[in-house]
Design a protein around this motif. Structure first.
Motif, PDB file in Angstrom:
ATOM      1  N   VAL A 181      -0.020  15.188   5.575  1.00 42.96           N
ATOM      2  CA  VAL A 181       0.163  13.925   4.860  1.00 42.96           C
ATOM      3  C   VAL A 181       1.527  13.877   4.185  1.00 42.96           C
ATOM      4  O   VAL A 181       2.238  12.866   4.233  1.00 42.96           O
ATOM      5  CB  VAL A 181      -0.963  13.728   3.831  1.00 42.96           C
ATOM      6  N   LEU A 182       1.945  14.985   3.566  1.00 40.95           N
ATOM      7  CA  LEU A 182       3.263  15.034   2.921  1.00 40.95           C
ATOM      8  C   LEU A 182       4.380  14.908   3.949  1.00 40.95           C
ATOM      9  O   LEU A 182       5.376  14.226   3.715  1.00 40.95           O
ATOM     10  CB  LEU A 182       3.410  16.334   2.127  1.00 40.95           C
ATOM     11  N   LEU A 183       4.230  15.563   5.101  1.00 46.08           N
ATOM     12  CA  LEU A 183       5.238  15.467   6.141  1.00 46.08           C
ATOM     13  C   LEU A 183       5.313  14.054   6.689  1.00 46.08           C
ATOM     14  O   LEU A 183       6.405  13.542   6.974  1.00 46.08           O
ATOM     15  CB  LEU A 183       4.907  16.439   7.283  1.00 46.08           C
ATOM     16  N   PHE A 184       4.185  13.386   6.803  1.00 50.77           N
ATOM     17  CA  PHE A 184       4.174  12.010   7.274  1.00 50.77           C
ATOM     18  C   PHE A 184       4.938  11.118   6.301  1.00 50.77           C
ATOM     19  O   PHE A 184       5.697  10.250   6.709  1.00 50.77           O
ATOM     20  CB  PHE A 184       2.730  11.526   7.402  1.00 50.77           C
ATOM     21  N   ILE A 192       0.832  -1.198   0.000  1.00 47.05           N
ATOM     22  CA  ILE A 192       0.000   0.000   0.000  1.00 47.05           C
ATOM     23  C   ILE A 192       0.871   1.254   0.000  1.00 47.05           C
ATOM     24  O   ILE A 192       1.986   1.252   0.529  1.00 47.05           O
ATOM     25  CB  ILE A 192      -0.948   0.026   1.209  1.00 47.05           C
ATOM     26  N   LYS A 193       0.348   2.318  -0.585  1.00 48.67           N
ATOM     27  CA  LYS A 193       1.053   3.601  -0.641  1.00 48.67           C
ATOM     28  C   LYS A 193       0.862   4.351   0.673  1.00 48.67           C
ATOM     29  O   LYS A 193      -0.075   4.070   1.428  1.00 48.67           O
ATOM     30  CB  LYS A 193       0.525   4.430  -1.808  1.00 48.67           C
ATOM     31  N   PRO A 194       1.752   5.303   0.970  1.00 48.33           N
ATOM     32  CA  PRO A 194       1.617   6.047   2.240  1.00 48.33           C
ATOM     33  C   PRO A 194       0.265   6.752   2.382  1.00 48.33           C
ATOM     34  O   PRO A 194      -0.320   6.753   3.462  1.00 48.33           O
ATOM     35  CB  PRO A 194       2.765   7.056   2.179  1.00 48.33           C
ATOM     36  N   TRP A 195      -0.247   7.346   1.299  1.00 46.28           N
ATOM     37  CA  TRP A 195      -1.524   8.045   1.408  1.00 46.28           C
ATOM     38  C   TRP A 195      -2.665   7.061   1.652  1.00 46.28           C
ATOM     39  O   TRP A 195      -3.647   7.395   2.309  1.00 46.28           O
ATOM     40  CB  TRP A 195      -1.796   8.888   0.164  1.00 46.28           C
ATOM     41  N   GLU A 196      -2.516   5.835   1.141  1.00 50.32           N
ATOM     42  CA  GLU A 196      -3.530   4.817   1.416  1.00 50.32           C
ATOM     43  C   GLU A 196      -3.490   4.394   2.887  1.00 50.32           C
ATOM     44  O   GLU A 196      -4.544   4.118   3.485  1.00 50.32           O
ATOM     45  CB  GLU A 196      -3.305   3.607   0.516  1.00 50.32           C
ATOM     46  N   VAL A 244      -2.896  14.127  12.263  1.00 47.60           N
ATOM     47  CA  VAL A 244      -1.802  13.483  11.525  1.00 47.60           C
ATOM     48  C   VAL A 244      -0.483  14.200  11.807  1.00 47.60           C
ATOM     49  O   VAL A 244       0.563  13.563  11.972  1.00 47.60           O
ATOM     50  CB  VAL A 244      -2.113  13.476  10.015  1.00 47.60           C
ATOM     51  N   PHE A 245      -0.535  15.533  11.887  1.00 50.25           N
ATOM     52  CA  PHE A 245       0.674  16.303  12.185  1.00 50.25           C
ATOM     53  C   PHE A 245       1.219  15.940  13.564  1.00 50.25           C
ATOM     54  O   PHE A 245       2.425  15.733  13.742  1.00 50.25           O
ATOM     55  CB  PHE A 245       0.375  17.799  12.110  1.00 50.25           C
ATOM     56  N   ILE A 246       0.329  15.861  14.558  1.00 52.06           N
ATOM     57  CA  ILE A 246       0.760  15.488  15.911  1.00 52.06           C
ATOM     58  C   ILE A 246       1.367  14.090  15.914  1.00 52.06           C
ATOM     59  O   ILE A 246       2.392  13.834  16.550  1.00 52.06           O
ATOM     60  CB  ILE A 246      -0.428  15.570  16.884  1.00 52.06           C
ATOM     61  N   SER A 247       0.753  13.169  15.191  1.00 51.64           N
ATOM     62  CA  SER A 247       1.266  11.808  15.154  1.00 51.64           C
ATOM     63  C   SER A 247       2.629  11.734  14.470  1.00 51.64           C
ATOM     64  O   SER A 247       3.437  10.852  14.759  1.00 51.64           O
ATOM     65  CB  SER A 247       0.273  10.900  14.424  1.00 51.64           C
TER      66      SER A 247
END
Length: 203
Positions: A196-199, A49-53, A108-111
């Motif tokens: 999402v991009l930073l993740f 799976i891709k990161p965005w998925e 997501v940013f916090i995680s």
């Protein structure tokens, strides 16, 4: 717009925003950090799976839970507290979804920057407490010192409270709410995609 001076009519719409933000922040941040703590995040990364998925699979259940909570709060407000919704329910649902996107992005940013669940909890509280105090949920923003008043414009909950109170109490539409909609929508989209991009970069 509140001739009976019922505090619940003013407070209940604001609770929708608080519930959506608290739930999205805490649950999203905890879900990803828990995977990192348990060492299973790396196992997910090596799958096809891709990161965005991966991100999408983590946040979609909370979107569904947030939708259920939104419906429950509105129904409880109408049936239990006698709240009269003067505006468009569909418009309220759509704008609540836009606000939820920004809250999920913050989660997501916090995680991404947290290594433990305790750390993510502290960071989430660091965002939630100023939002509750400075957004106008409890105290009128017009009575705040100028530093606190203008700091409120940095919080998406400030815009959402104006939107949902305008819909529920005044029954106004997009043309009157646009000055509050566009900054909230801009914040939500920028924060979500940036998170999402930073993740992806930190994987």
């Amino acid at each position: 717009y509140n001739p009976n001076m019922r505090r619940m009519d003013f407070l209940l719409p604001g609770l929708v925003g608080v519930i959506l933000q608290v739930q999205a922040l805490l649950l999203t941040a905890f879900a990803i950090v828990r995977e990192r703590e348990q060492g299973t995040l790396e196992q997910l990364i090596v799958t096809p799976i891709k990161p965005w998925e991966l991100i999408l699979g983590k946040i979609l259940p909370y979107v569904a839970v947030a939708a259920v909570n939104l419906v429950m709060v509105v129904i409880s407000g109408v049936l239990v507290f006698g709240l009269n919704i003067a505006g468009n329910i569909v418009l309220m649902a759509v704008l609540s979804g836009i606000f939820l996107i920004g809250s999920l992005g913050l989660g997501v940013f916090i995680s991404t920057i947290s290594r433990t669940q305790i750390e993510s909890l502290y960071l989430a509280v660091f965002i939630i407490l100023p939002a509750v105090m400075l957004s106008g949920l409890i105290w009128p923003r017009q009575n705040m010192p100028w530093v606190a008043f203008y700091s409120g414009y940095l919080l998406p909950l400030t815009y959402f409270l104006e939107i949902i109170r305008g819909i529920v109490l005044k029954g106004i539409g997009v043309s009157y709410l646009w000055e509050w909609i566009w900054p909230m929508a801009l914040f939500s989209l920028v924060v979500f995609f940036a998170s999402v991009l930073l993740f992806r970069k930190r994987l």
